[in-house]
Design a protein around this motif. Sequence first.
Motif, PDB file in Angstrom:
ATOM      1  N   THR A  26       0.839  -1.203   0.000  1.00  0.00           N
ATOM      2  CA  THR A  26       0.000   0.000   0.000  1.00  0.00           C
ATOM      3  C   THR A  26       0.873   1.252   0.000  1.00  0.00           C
ATOM      4  OG1 THR A  26      -0.087  -0.023   2.416  1.00  0.00           O
ATOM      5  CG2 THR A  26      -1.891  -1.125   1.260  1.00  0.00           C
ATOM      6  N   ASN A  27       2.144   1.071   0.266  1.00  0.00           N
ATOM      7  CA  ASN A  27       3.079   2.192   0.353  1.00  0.00           C
ATOM      8  C   ASN A  27       3.547   2.573  -1.061  1.00  0.00           C
ATOM      9  OD1 ASN A  27       5.510   3.690   0.563  1.00  0.00           O
ATOM     10  ND2 ASN A  27       5.802   2.931   2.661  1.00  0.00           N
ATOM     11  N   LYS A  28       3.294   3.814  -1.426  1.00  0.00           N
ATOM     12  CA  LYS A  28       3.594   4.230  -2.800  1.00  0.00           C
ATOM     13  C   LYS A  28       5.083   4.429  -3.055  1.00  0.00           C
ATOM     14  CE  LYS A  28      -0.941   5.993  -3.875  1.00  0.00           C
ATOM     15  NZ  LYS A  28      -1.889   7.114  -3.828  1.00  0.00           N
ATOM     16  N   THR A  29       5.862   4.477  -1.984  1.00  0.00           N
ATOM     17  CA  THR A  29       7.315   4.485  -2.177  1.00  0.00           C
ATOM     18  C   THR A  29       7.799   3.069  -2.472  1.00  0.00           C
ATOM     19  OG1 THR A  29       7.434   6.269  -0.564  1.00  0.00           O
ATOM     20  CG2 THR A  29       9.509   5.180  -1.146  1.00  0.00           C
ATOM     21  N   THR A  30       7.290   2.126  -1.695  1.00  0.00           N
ATOM     22  CA  THR A  30       7.676   0.725  -1.888  1.00  0.00           C
ATOM     23  C   THR A  30       7.191   0.205  -3.245  1.00  0.00           C
ATOM     24  OG1 THR A  30       7.424   0.426   0.492  1.00  0.00           O
ATOM     25  CG2 THR A  30       7.530  -1.575  -0.849  1.00  0.00           C
ATOM     26  N   ASN A  31       5.957   0.566  -3.600  1.00  0.00           N
ATOM     27  CA  ASN A  31       5.406   0.141  -4.882  1.00  0.00           C
ATOM     28  C   ASN A  31       4.650   1.301  -5.519  1.00  0.00           C
ATOM     29  OD1 ASN A  31       3.803  -0.876  -7.020  1.00  0.00           O
ATOM     30  ND2 ASN A  31       3.973  -2.938  -6.171  1.00  0.00           N
TER      31      ASN A  31
END
Length: 500
Positions: free
Chosen positions: A369-374
């Motif tokens: 859910t993390n937009k940095t991670t994905n």
Amino acid sequence: MVAFSFKFLASVLLAIVDGSSALVPPSSIGSKHTTHRKREIAHGVQLETYHPTGNYETYAEGVVHPLRKRRGVSFKESSVAFLQSRLGIDADKVAFHSGYENDVVSHSYLKQVHDGIFFANAVANVAINKDDKVVALGHSFVTPSKQCSTFFVFVSVTNPTRSGNNAITFNGSTSGNVTSESGPGLVFDYPQDASTAPNTTANINAARVNNFYIVNSVHDISYRYGFTEAAFNFQQENFGKGGAEGDRITALIQAGSGIQVDDADFTTPPDGQGGIMRMYLWDFTSPHRDGAFENDIVVHENTHGISNRLTGGGTAVCFQTTEAGGMGEGWSDAMAEWTEQTDATIRDYVLGQYVSNNPAGVRTHPYSTNKTTNPLTYADVGNLSEVHNIGEVWANMLHNVYAALVGVYGFDATARTNPDSTGGNAVYLHLFIDALAIQPCSPTFVTARDAWIQADVNRYGGANKCLLWTQFASRGLGVSAQNHTNDATVPSDCSLFPSN
Ligand SMILES: *[C@@H]1O[C@H](CO)[C@@H](O)[C@H](O)[C@H]1NC(C)=O
Ligand SMILES: *[C@@H]1O[C@H](CO)[C@@H](O)[C@H](O)[C@H]1NC(C)=O
Ligand SMILES: *[C@@H]1O[C@H](CO)[C@@H](O)[C@H](O)[C@H]1NC(C)=O
Ligand SMILES: *[C@@H]1O[C@H](CO)[C@@H](O)[C@H](O)[C@H]1NC(C)=O
Ligand SMILES: *[C@@H]1O[C@H](CO)[C@@H](O)[C@H](O)[C@H]1NC(C)=O
Ligand SMILES: *[C@@H]1O[C@H](CO)[C@@H](O)[C@H](O)[C@H]1NC(C)=O
Ligand SMILES: [Ca+2]
Ligand SMILES: [Ca+2]
Ligand SMILES: [Zn+2]
């Protein structure tokens, strides 16, 4: 498949249709991803196939069909009448292909006929709810200016080692030796020795038993959520419950004696012909690792069979376009993730860590859910052509939907065996399975999203409408998303809904 495309062994489909001949003009979705697929059918020989645009309409609480006021009319007749009236075509242009009724809707899968000839990929699906109203119509009917042909090449599914009603597993190939390994009292205790070669007798037996167990588990879970005999599942016997039988899954462990490495695949012929799962060795480690021990890869492969059979009424020809093929990979990753989440804490999910011996697994990003991670969004699809990469975008949207549902409804550890559970993981899997069955052939991100939102109306009265829109929109698949251009808007009545 994990690393390459899927199932061209099973079906080589040529659909040659003049693009301008669609009965209802194609919608503005213009990218070739949604209508074409290029694939290599022999070394150096590329085939580009064309598939009519899938038009899709959903009707929330439903619209009436022409036969609604008559008594004793079957859902088959109702669906044919609705399609005729909607497209303005004669009854003899439509044939019923398959259909069934589940606990929330009846499904009809129709095909186009002209002078008694069926058109490949000119199909339709109609869903009618318990109020006898039409809730979804997908179709790719065309004007009969050019004809289409379908060719199927089937691999033939008979030398058992580990067999049951849902699966049969072999060592190497179906000509492998027949051995009996069931111990007294149905105890299947075959420990793996990870320090020795994967092809020792002990390790092959362990791999076979594990694969057999996972395939049966996926059968049982998906069955409870709607992938039944009537919904075109894989079983040797159907016990008179509808659908075509004689099509359990044949799983080949260390297929081709393990010569091929770093892959796995699944061949999905139409209902009534068995699915074929081929698992291989992976050479990132010494000794090599066997994909049959990586449960999420087994689930991924098995889910190709589920998504291909549920979409389009058991024909298994609806994921031929690049976009649909990519989404097929996404559903497979998402189902694998579902089987690996164990509690209400939503962890980032990574596929294939064991076989690759790498915490990053075999995909480009963890599902998160993390937009940095994905950071993947709908717009990325326009720049991607490899199906697994496209699948990552879809699987990550579904990861976000899953997280939001579990956030609201919690996690129920009994969901695998209890489809009546109200846990978020159970709600998610219902929508997952229901949406596959009501979406059109050749689905796109846009039509698949619409199918989820309609599935929620059908089963939960639309209770999750704003949750679903918010999650899809957060990854660019909002109300006005089209042609791989992001849009973050949600319907106006959802604008105050929290996003995460
Ligand atoms: C869709 O996008 C492609 C590539 O960006 C573009 O060539 C095409 O014209 C677009 N089609 C529509 C209908 O916007
Ligand atoms: C097959 O297995 C049986 C015992 O289960 C054995 O007697 C036979 O030699 C085996 N055949 C081959 C070709 O390995
Ligand atoms: C196991 O595989 C190796 C090659 O990786 C091969 O040399 C050996 O013969 C195989 N053993 C058996 C029992 O098949
Ligand atoms: C598995 O099959 C290979 C050949 O394909 C054979 O050499 C090997 O003995 C088989 N092993 C078991 C445990 O059946
Ligand atoms: C998202 O991931 C980044 C990079 O790992 C991290 O710095 C950030 O704190 C995370 N955000 C949230 C909300 O967890
Ligand atoms: C797609 O590729 C084009 C050209 O390289 C680039 O300008 C655009 O930003 C890319 N889109 C996305 C969503 O990455
Ligand atoms: Ca079947
Ligand atoms: Ca894993
Ligand atoms: Zn795959």
